[in-house]
Design a protein around this motif. Structure first.
Motif, PDB file in Angstrom:
ATOM      1  N   GLU A  98       0.841  -1.192   0.000  1.00 51.58           N
ATOM      2  CA  GLU A  98       0.000   0.000   0.000  1.00 51.58           C
ATOM      3  C   GLU A  98       0.880   1.246   0.000  1.00 51.58           C
ATOM      4  OE1 GLU A  98       1.443  -0.982   3.665  1.00 51.58           O
ATOM      5  OE2 GLU A  98      -0.285  -2.161   2.968  1.00 51.58           O
ATOM      6  N   LEU A  99       0.260   2.393  -0.246  1.00 52.59           N
ATOM      7  CA  LEU A  99       0.974   3.657  -0.281  1.00 52.59           C
ATOM      8  C   LEU A  99       0.545   4.532   0.883  1.00 52.59           C
ATOM      9  CD1 LEU A  99       0.656   4.540  -4.085  1.00 52.59           C
ATOM     10  CD2 LEU A  99       2.671   3.590  -2.924  1.00 52.59           C
ATOM     11  N   TYR A 100       1.487   5.274   1.428  1.00 49.53           N
ATOM     12  CA  TYR A 100       1.141   6.232   2.479  1.00 49.53           C
ATOM     13  C   TYR A 100       0.372   7.396   1.863  1.00 49.53           C
ATOM     14  CZ  TYR A 100       1.527   9.688   6.172  1.00 49.53           C
ATOM     15  OH  TYR A 100       1.228  10.631   7.117  1.00 49.53           O
ATOM     16  N   THR A 101       0.894   7.923   0.754  1.00 50.83           N
ATOM     17  CA  THR A 101       0.195   8.999   0.048  1.00 50.83           C
ATOM     18  C   THR A 101       0.314   8.777  -1.459  1.00 50.83           C
ATOM     19  OG1 THR A 101       0.773  10.590   1.794  1.00 50.83           O
ATOM     20  CG2 THR A 101      -0.006  11.498  -0.304  1.00 50.83           C
ATOM     21  N   TYR A 102      -0.807   8.912  -2.146  1.00 46.96           N
ATOM     22  CA  TYR A 102      -0.808   8.848  -3.602  1.00 46.96           C
ATOM     23  C   TYR A 102      -1.198  10.233  -4.097  1.00 46.96           C
ATOM     24  CZ  TYR A 102      -0.939   6.146  -7.969  1.00 46.96           C
ATOM     25  OH  TYR A 102      -0.651   5.601  -9.202  1.00 46.96           O
ATOM     26  N   TYR A 103      -0.231  10.914  -4.739  1.00 44.54           N
ATOM     27  CA  TYR A 103      -0.423  12.288  -5.173  1.00 44.54           C
ATOM     28  C   TYR A 103      -0.927  12.378  -6.603  1.00 44.54           C
ATOM     29  CZ  TYR A 103       2.383  14.308  -1.310  1.00 44.54           C
ATOM     30  OH  TYR A 103       2.860  14.711  -0.096  1.00 44.54           O
ATOM     31  N   LEU A 104      -1.796  13.352  -6.828  1.00 45.78           N
ATOM     32  CA  LEU A 104      -2.029  13.841  -8.180  1.00 45.78           C
ATOM     33  C   LEU A 104      -0.835  14.720  -8.505  1.00 45.78           C
ATOM     34  CD1 LEU A 104      -5.756  14.853  -7.704  1.00 45.78           C
ATOM     35  CD2 LEU A 104      -4.912  12.861  -8.938  1.00 45.78           C
ATOM     36  N   HIS A 105      -0.210  14.494  -9.659  1.00 48.15           N
ATOM     37  CA  HIS A 105       1.032  15.190  -9.987  1.00 48.15           C
ATOM     38  C   HIS A 105       0.785  16.638 -10.400  1.00 48.15           C
ATOM     39  CE1 HIS A 105       5.352  13.913 -11.061  1.00 48.15           C
ATOM     40  NE2 HIS A 105       5.350  15.176 -10.780  1.00 48.15           N
TER      41      HIS A 105
END
Length: 293
Positions: A98-105
């Motif tokens: 899993e990811l801690y944070t998934y950003y919109l670039h």
């Protein structure tokens, strides 16, 4: 060390105006990651666009079993139909579940309902802990505060000794905090520009020799390096949760770790002096997107 996020753009590609070393070899990149983990750093910032940085992080995790909290970004040009595919590619490279944070670039992506819907679904499944957006302009942060505080958990923005006034004015940081939006700041060394010698060709070309001299005078009066001044300044604002700091070498990382362990908020008079200096810097200087224009 909870305040610092290790930026890994430099591990996957040549990055930064003051980078004379280039991209480190795989062995050195792994050594940097091991030094970070051994010294208590638990957050990494990366992106699918940062060369092979995701693969290097995954290689380190697979070889050691040491797990970081990973913040990565969607590709710049992404539509709602490939969000899950992009996510699966990233976690496969990163060797995480899993990811801690998934950003919109890019900010524009958060105005596409389908993209946000897919990210919310990933969060509901436990695949990502936080949904984030990387922004450049105060107006973008204001839009998120007003319209997406129930969806966006973290906003990443540029903030440093020369680029601060536009984020401080109008109480934007305080507004974000009240809405429960975490603020992570990047470009605290302005891609290395702030660490250039005051008499360097780069400072002359960017027309910021006077500003760098002024900041150096403040740093020297406090017994700080410019890097120390930059970090302590950023950490003097309550609305800022974490800051990103990258490195090209093991030595640079050790310096960043030492600075993080000895963070001291600057007093108001010093902050005001810095604000005065930053107010004389042009937008052409503080926005790296304009450097080649």
């Amino acid at each position: 060390m909870d305040k610092m996020i290790l930026g890994t753009a430099q591990l996957g590609m040549q990055y930064g105006i003051n980078n004379c070393i280039g991209k480190p070899c795989i062995e050195d990149a792994l050594k940097i990651l091991d030094c970070a983990y051994s010294n208590g750093i638990r957050y990494l910032d990366t992106a699918s666009a940062y060369g092979n940085s995701e693969e290097i992080i995954g290689m380190y995790t697979k070889n050691t079993g040491n797990k970081f909290k990973i913040c990565t970004k969607l590709p710049v040009n992404t539509d709602e139909y490939v969000i899950e595919e992009c996510y699966m590619k990233s976690i496969g490279k990163l060797y995480v579940k899993e990811l801690y944070t998934y950003y919109l670039h890019r900010f524009g992506q958060c105005k596409i309902p389908g993209i946000l819907k897919q990210l919310v679904l990933l969060k509901e499944k436990g695949a990502v802990e936080n949904i984030g957006v990387s922004v450049y302009e105060p107006e973008e942060l204001f839009y998120i505060i007003k319209n997406l505080s129930g969806v966006i958990d973290i906003v990443q923005l540029p903030f440093n000794l020369l680029d601060n006034k536009r984020w401080i004015q109008n109480g934007l940081l305080e507004m974000a905090k009240k809405k429960g939006i975490g603020i992570y700041v990047r470009s605290i060394f302005l891609q290395g520009l702030l660490l250039c010698h005051k008499d360097s060709r780069i400072c002359s070309e960017k027309n910021i020799t006077d500003q760098i001299k002024g900041l150096n005078t403040i740093a020297e009066s406090l017994g700080y390096s410019m890097a120390q001044l930059a970090v302590n300044y950023v950490c003097s604002f309550d609305g800022i949760g974490k800051y990103l700091a990258g490195c090209e070498t093991y030595g640079q990382l050790k310096e960043n770790i030492d600075i993080c362990r000895n963070i001291k908020k600057l007093d108001e008079d010093i902050c005001n002096e810095i604000k005065k200096i930053s107010s004389t810097a042009s937008r052409q200087v503080i926005d790296p997107r304009k450097w080649d224009i």
